[in-house]
Design a protein around this motif. Structure first.
Motif, PDB file in Angstrom:
ATOM      1  N   TYR A  83      -3.410  -0.960   7.535  1.00  0.00           N
ATOM      2  CA  TYR A  83      -3.380  -1.277   6.107  1.00  0.00           C
ATOM      3  C   TYR A  83      -3.691  -0.036   5.281  1.00  0.00           C
ATOM      4  N   TRP A  86      -0.622   2.080   5.241  1.00  0.00           N
ATOM      5  CA  TRP A  86       0.395   1.481   4.385  1.00  0.00           C
ATOM      6  C   TRP A  86       0.079   1.748   2.917  1.00  0.00           C
ATOM      7  N   TYR A  90       2.386   3.735   0.374  1.00  0.00           N
ATOM      8  CA  TYR A  90       2.796   3.053  -0.849  1.00  0.00           C
ATOM      9  C   TYR A  90       2.425   3.875  -2.078  1.00  0.00           C
TER      10      TYR A  90
END
Length: 116
Positions: A83, A86, A90
């Motif tokens: 996470y 990510w 992002y």
């Protein structure tokens, strides 16, 4: 209309989904587990401490109790790491998108206009 609550429409949407591809495997494991549970119920004698099936299941239970916290920790740790990565990707992609947008604004403000 985006949503069709009719059940025939909904069942037609089932094809090609992950549920369709995993349904056979999941049902197979459920049937296998039910068969093993029934066979162990007929074979196992819970009152006999020297029963091989009971001893094997007790050993498996002890290993399960030891491995469960370790497995939970590893899954939680790697999920957190995935996470975090990510979020970094992002945020970086949004930053690149913003700089591209800024470049487009600069090009639009510096463009020569027609007389019209």
């Amino acid at each position: 209309m985006l949503s069709h609550p009719q059940k025939f429409w909904l069942w037609r949407q089932f094809h090609g989904t992950i549920f369709q591809h995993g349904l056979r495997t999941a049902l197979g494991y459920m049937i296998f587990t039910a068969i093993v549970t029934q066979v162990l119920g007929m074979i196992d004698d819970p009152d006999d401490p020297s029963d091989a099936v009971s001893n094997s299941l007790l050993a498996f239970n002890q290993v399960w109790k030891i491995m469960l916290p370790l497995t939970t920790f590893i899954m939680t740790f790697f999920l957190n790491q995935a996470y975090s990565m990510w979020r970094q990707v992002y945020n970086l992609s949004r930053s690149v998108q913003g700089r591209t947008n800024d470049f487009g604004f600069l090009a639009a403000t510096s463009a020569v206009r027609d007389a019209e």
